[in-house]
Design a protein around this motif. Structure first.
Motif, mmCIF file in Angstrom:
data_model
loop_
_atom_site.group_PDB
_atom_site.id
_atom_site.type_symbol
_atom_site.label_atom_id
_atom_site.label_comp_id
_atom_site.label_asym_id
_atom_site.label_seq_id
_atom_site.Cartn_x
_atom_site.Cartn_y
_atom_site.Cartn_z
ATOM 1 N N ALA A 181 -43.890 1.951 -60.360
ATOM 2 C CA ALA A 181 -44.672 1.190 -61.336
ATOM 3 C C ALA A 181 -45.453 0.045 -60.704
ATOM 4 C CB ALA A 181 -43.747 0.635 -62.427
ATOM 5 N N ASN A 182 -45.187 -0.277 -59.417
ATOM 6 C CA ASN A 182 -45.873 -1.388 -58.752
ATOM 7 C C ASN A 182 -45.869 -2.656 -59.610
ATOM 8 O OD1 ASN A 182 -48.010 0.980 -57.268
ATOM 9 N ND2 ASN A 182 -46.748 -0.422 -56.081
ATOM 10 N N GLN A 207 -39.913 -0.872 -58.293
ATOM 11 C CA GLN A 207 -40.468 -2.139 -58.758
ATOM 12 C C GLN A 207 -41.016 -2.071 -60.182
ATOM 13 O OE1 GLN A 207 -40.169 -4.636 -56.264
ATOM 14 N NE2 GLN A 207 -40.446 -6.026 -57.973
ATOM 15 N N PRO A 208 -40.145 -1.918 -61.204
ATOM 16 C CA PRO A 208 -40.636 -1.805 -62.583
ATOM 17 C C PRO A 208 -41.361 -3.052 -63.089
ATOM 18 C CG PRO A 208 -38.233 -1.974 -62.525
ATOM 19 C CD PRO A 208 -38.679 -1.781 -61.116
ATOM 20 N N ASP A 231 -39.257 -3.023 -53.990
ATOM 21 C CA ASP A 231 -40.306 -2.792 -52.996
ATOM 22 C C ASP A 231 -41.019 -4.114 -52.723
ATOM 23 O OD1 ASP A 231 -42.439 -1.992 -51.477
ATOM 24 O OD2 ASP A 231 -43.182 -0.480 -52.841
ATOM 25 N N GLU A 232 -41.976 -4.477 -53.564
ATOM 26 C CA GLU A 232 -42.699 -5.736 -53.392
ATOM 27 C C GLU A 232 -41.758 -6.942 -53.382
ATOM 28 O OE1 GLU A 232 -45.768 -3.063 -55.551
ATOM 29 O OE2 GLU A 232 -43.593 -3.284 -55.441
ATOM 30 N N GLU A 233 -40.606 -6.796 -54.026
ATOM 31 C CA GLU A 233 -39.626 -7.887 -54.113
ATOM 32 C C GLU A 233 -39.197 -8.389 -52.737
ATOM 33 O OE1 GLU A 233 -38.350 -10.258 -56.905
ATOM 34 O OE2 GLU A 233 -38.560 -8.219 -57.682
ATOM 35 N N LEU A 234 -39.286 -7.529 -51.718
ATOM 36 C CA LEU A 234 -38.822 -7.891 -50.379
ATOM 37 C C LEU A 234 -39.858 -8.675 -49.582
ATOM 38 C CD1 LEU A 234 -37.223 -4.474 -49.278
ATOM 39 C CD2 LEU A 234 -36.300 -6.209 -50.813
ATOM 40 N N ILE A 235 -41.102 -8.673 -50.049
ATOM 41 C CA ILE A 235 -42.195 -9.292 -49.299
ATOM 42 C C ILE A 235 -42.050 -10.813 -49.305
ATOM 43 C CG2 ILE A 235 -44.706 -9.624 -49.213
ATOM 44 C CD1 ILE A 235 -44.949 -6.823 -50.505
ATOM 45 N N GLY A 236 -42.153 -11.412 -48.130
ATOM 46 C CA GLY A 236 -42.096 -12.869 -48.020
ATOM 47 C C GLY A 236 -40.695 -13.441 -47.960
ATOM 48 N N VAL A 237 -39.684 -12.579 -47.890
ATOM 49 C CA VAL A 237 -38.295 -13.042 -47.757
ATOM 50 C C VAL A 237 -37.950 -12.956 -46.267
ATOM 51 C CG1 VAL A 237 -35.906 -12.711 -48.500
ATOM 52 C CG2 VAL A 237 -37.783 -12.156 -50.062
#
Length: 345
Positions: A181-182, A207-208, A231-237
């Motif tokens: 779902a991006n 990534q709902p 997915d996107e949740e991991l970016i920048g951690v």
């Protein structure tokens, strides 16, 4: 004497590719080329505009700085590039390439010897209902056992109808179905949509809801009838501590790793270790790199010996990609040593 240069390159899609974030026609990427004693190493900095945490105005300046200070070595440079994961990935790949006997064989294995392959999912891009359905049929006829559908851009009921029509024709034994779902769902409506989707025996949903809503995502992962993959949740951690906090707080069923977005192989290793320590599944996907970046990710992925289909079937999306030994066949990514590299950088 080690020298370095960088080069910008624009990849052109064969056809405009739709996601919930918009339609992609081109993909910007950058390369780092190292030279020492007649040897050359190459790495791809897979910047993803609008998604990468390092999509910042001084990106090119940082590449210039890296090339100017290349003799500091990878370790020191990598520490200075924590906030630039795509450059970390490109630099790590370039050094591996320089040090290898064959600059494109970074992780020698049965895969690079053309003796083993990697199971991958077929990617279904957003578009009209008929366009998406045709893609599904094409992927199944091409031998894929797992397909991933982008959802969240067209009317949700049309997407449900499409998934329903696929399941009427192909059971979960015939084809594993993932949806992505991006971050397109509103947090208030996400659970209800997941309940509707769960009727169709799906493997998972990526990534709902949009990243950064930690509390809402944690609640969703706790109550979902359908496995959720971050997915996107991991970016920048960046730090291991923050990685642990995020996964322990949200407790997803899976995480998805894009080395260009999470700090290369070392960054991916940290996520994998953290996930496994918390009994969380994972798989690896490319982030629309050229075949140079895809080659590096695929070779790394094979060494991890995951038993899940990976998201590495993006090499044929572009009109001006580089010829390489990578080949998609029967739902797998293969390394065909009869095919040769061809590129100009």
């Amino acid at each position: 004497m080690l020298t370095a240069s960088y080069h910008k390159y624009i990849l052109n899609f064969k056809q405009a590719s739709g996601t919930s974030r918009g339609v992609l026609k081109t993909k910007e990427t950058w390369f780092i080329v190292l030279k020492r004693s007649g040897k050359k190493g190459i790495g791809e900095c897979g910047l993803f505009r609008g998604l990468s945490v390092d999509d910042v105005p001084n990106y090119e300046e940082k590449l210039k700085w890296v090339c100017k200070n290349i003799n500091l070595g990878f370790g020191i440079l990598a520490n200075e590039l924590v906030a630039f994961p795509s450059i970390q990935f490109g630099l790590e790949t370039a050094f591996k390439s320089l040090e290898s006997e064959n600059k494109f064989e970074l992780f020698p294995s049965e895969f690079t010897k053309s003796k083993a392959s990697i199971d991958i999912n077929g990617l279904i891009w957003m578009g009209s209902e008929s366009f998406m359905k045709q893609q599904v049929k094409d992927k199944i006829s091409d031998g894929f056992k797992c397909i991933k559908m982008k959802i969240g851009a067209i009317d949700f009921q049309k997407e449900i109808n499409l998934i329903k029509s696929i399941r009427q024709e192909f059971s979960a034994k015939d084809i594993e179905l993932r949806v992505d779902a991006n971050g397109a769902f509103k947090k208030e409506e996400a659970l209800e949509k997941l309940k509707l989707l769960s009727d169709f025996d799906l493997h998972s949903i990526e990534q709902p809801i949009k990243q950064g809503q930690t509390e809402a995502m944690a609640k969703l992962c706790e109550t979902t009838p359908l496995p959720i993959a971050l997915d996107e949740e991991l970016i920048g951690v960046f730090s291991v501590t923050k990685k642990q906090e995020l996964l322990q707080t949200i407790n997803p069923q899976y995480i998805i790793l894009k080395p260009s977005l999470v700090g290369g192989f070392k960054g991916s290793d940290k996520w994998i270790k953290t996930a496994e320590n918390n009994n969380i599944g994972w798989w690896i996907t490319s982030a629309l790199e050229s075949n140079i970046g895809l080659n590096a990710i695929a070779q790394y992925t094979f060494t991890k010996q995951s038993n899940l289909p990976q998201g590495l079937g993006t090499g044929a999306l572009f009109t001006n990609n580089f010829d390489s030994p990578l080949q998609v066949k029967n739902g797998t990514l293969q390394y065909n040593n009869n095919l040769k590299w061809k590129f100009n950088l």
